[in-house]
Design an enzyme around this catalytic site. Sequence first.
Site, PDB file in Angstrom:
ATOM      1  N   ASP A 149       0.834  -1.202   0.000  1.00 31.47           N
ATOM      2  CA  ASP A 149       0.000   0.000   0.000  1.00 31.47           C
ATOM      3  C   ASP A 149       0.871   1.255   0.000  1.00 31.47           C
ATOM      4  O   ASP A 149       2.096   1.176   0.072  1.00 31.47           O
ATOM      5  CB  ASP A 149      -0.972  -0.012   1.191  1.00 31.47           C
ATOM      6  CG  ASP A 149      -0.286  -0.317   2.526  1.00 31.47           C
ATOM      7  OD1 ASP A 149       0.951  -0.373   2.577  1.00 31.47           O
ATOM      8  OD2 ASP A 149      -1.014  -0.484   3.514  1.00 31.47           O
ATOM      9  N   ASP A 176      -7.199  -0.729  13.723  1.00 35.21           N
ATOM     10  CA  ASP A 176      -8.642  -0.840  13.477  1.00 35.21           C
ATOM     11  C   ASP A 176      -8.979  -2.164  12.773  1.00 35.21           C
ATOM     12  O   ASP A 176     -10.072  -2.333  12.249  1.00 35.21           O
ATOM     13  CB  ASP A 176      -9.153   0.356  12.655  1.00 35.21           C
ATOM     14  CG  ASP A 176      -8.440   0.486  11.310  1.00 35.21           C
ATOM     15  OD1 ASP A 176      -7.563  -0.356  11.000  1.00 35.21           O
ATOM     16  OD2 ASP A 176      -8.770   1.428  10.567  1.00 35.21           O
ATOM     17  N   HIS A 200      -7.393  -3.360  10.145  1.00 32.47           N
ATOM     18  CA  HIS A 200      -7.134  -3.348   8.698  1.00 32.47           C
ATOM     19  C   HIS A 200      -6.005  -4.306   8.320  1.00 32.47           C
ATOM     20  O   HIS A 200      -5.149  -4.634   9.145  1.00 32.47           O
ATOM     21  CB  HIS A 200      -6.871  -1.925   8.168  1.00 32.47           C
ATOM     22  CG  HIS A 200      -5.585  -1.285   8.565  1.00 32.47           C
ATOM     23  ND1 HIS A 200      -5.450   0.082   8.774  1.00 32.47           N
ATOM     24  CD2 HIS A 200      -4.335  -1.781   8.773  1.00 32.47           C
ATOM     25  CE1 HIS A 200      -4.205   0.369   9.078  1.00 32.47           C
ATOM     26  NE2 HIS A 200      -3.504  -0.737   9.099  1.00 32.47           N
ATOM     27  N   GLU A 232      -9.521  -0.638   5.115  1.00 34.79           N
ATOM     28  CA  GLU A 232     -10.119  -0.189   6.367  1.00 34.79           C
ATOM     29  C   GLU A 232     -11.453  -0.926   6.599  1.00 34.79           C
ATOM     30  O   GLU A 232     -12.017  -1.503   5.655  1.00 34.79           O
ATOM     31  CB  GLU A 232     -10.374   1.318   6.301  1.00 34.79           C
ATOM     32  CG  GLU A 232      -9.111   2.159   6.095  1.00 34.79           C
ATOM     33  CD  GLU A 232      -8.248   2.288   7.350  1.00 34.79           C
ATOM     34  OE1 GLU A 232      -8.183   1.326   8.152  1.00 34.79           O
ATOM     35  OE2 GLU A 232      -7.611   3.349   7.511  1.00 34.79           O
TER      36      GLU A 232
HETATM   37  P1  PGA Z   1       2.429  -1.764  12.583  1.00 35.87           P
HETATM   38  O1  PGA Z   1       1.295  -1.553  11.475  1.00 35.87           O
HETATM   39  O2  PGA Z   1       3.264  -2.910  12.102  1.00 35.87           O
HETATM   40  O3  PGA Z   1       3.204  -0.486  12.582  1.00 35.87           O
HETATM   41  O4  PGA Z   1       1.735  -2.063  13.867  1.00 35.87           O
HETATM   42  C1  PGA Z   1       0.537  -2.638  11.064  1.00 35.87           C
HETATM   43  C2  PGA Z   1      -0.478  -2.219  10.030  1.00 35.87           C
HETATM   44  O5  PGA Z   1      -0.999  -1.093  10.090  1.00 35.87           O
HETATM   45  O6  PGA Z   1      -0.778  -3.031   9.143  1.00 35.87           O
END
Ligand code: PGA
Length: 249
Positions: free
Chosen positions: A67, A135, A137, A142
């Site tokens: 992404d 959240d 995701h 999302e």
């Molecule tokens: P993080 O992010 O590894 O910084 O916890 C995970 C994500 O948002 O997929």
Amino acid sequence: MKILVFEKEEYLDAYVGEYICHFIRNHSQPVIGFATGSTPLGVYRYFIDNYQAQKVSFRQVKAFNLDEYVGLTPSHPRSFASAMKNELFSHIDILPENINALDGSKEDMIQECQRYESLIDANPIDIQILGIGMDGHIAYNEPGSPLDGACHVVDLHQESIESSLDYGFDHIEDVPTQGVTQGIGTIMKAKQLIMMAKGEKKADLVKRMIYGEVTPDFPSSIIQRHPNVIVCLDRNAASQLKEEDYEKR
Ligand code: PGA
């Protein structure tokens, strides 16, 4: 689904790192999907150490990023393309032409999404590394994202915008409000998923991902439907799971 819980974070990183290095050594054209965020950084360190020790080469690897932010050029210091370059790609022998990513600065993002989806269809991803967002995701899908979606632009939820402060933005108003992401359908086309989560703050999310209903309201729950997934957790992230459901490492 195989769930592995590691005594120490470094064991988790070494397991995932070695699993992927082994795959790379044994395949002529490996295609690996990379995730940004803090969770996989130890795995990327493992790749760099093993490359420097001449135990693995990435010359044949094709890379696909998950992404990106909309509105940032790939060379912007806060873009996910820059993060992947700084954390991994600039330290190993991967060929620049084999690094693929969504470009969030394109005028026509619909066309950009179609380009990337077609490129992934032509180069099916062998192993996709994933993390889980605060959240629920996966990538920037999302809550509310269609479970069969292709690459698309999304409005980022507040949790995702706030989490971006961990990725080097000084002020919340500097964080882009939109992202562009592989869809859940795109991710599900990968032949294998490796989902990683670390820390107590992910424990409830991991519980819902593993035991909860598969629903667009909690996008990472989709991994329950993938035929080939390894979930790799540290002890804190696994603290809400039943012991009989995982293997201890
Ligand atoms: P993080 O992010 O590894 O910084 O916890 C995970 C994500 O948002 O997929």
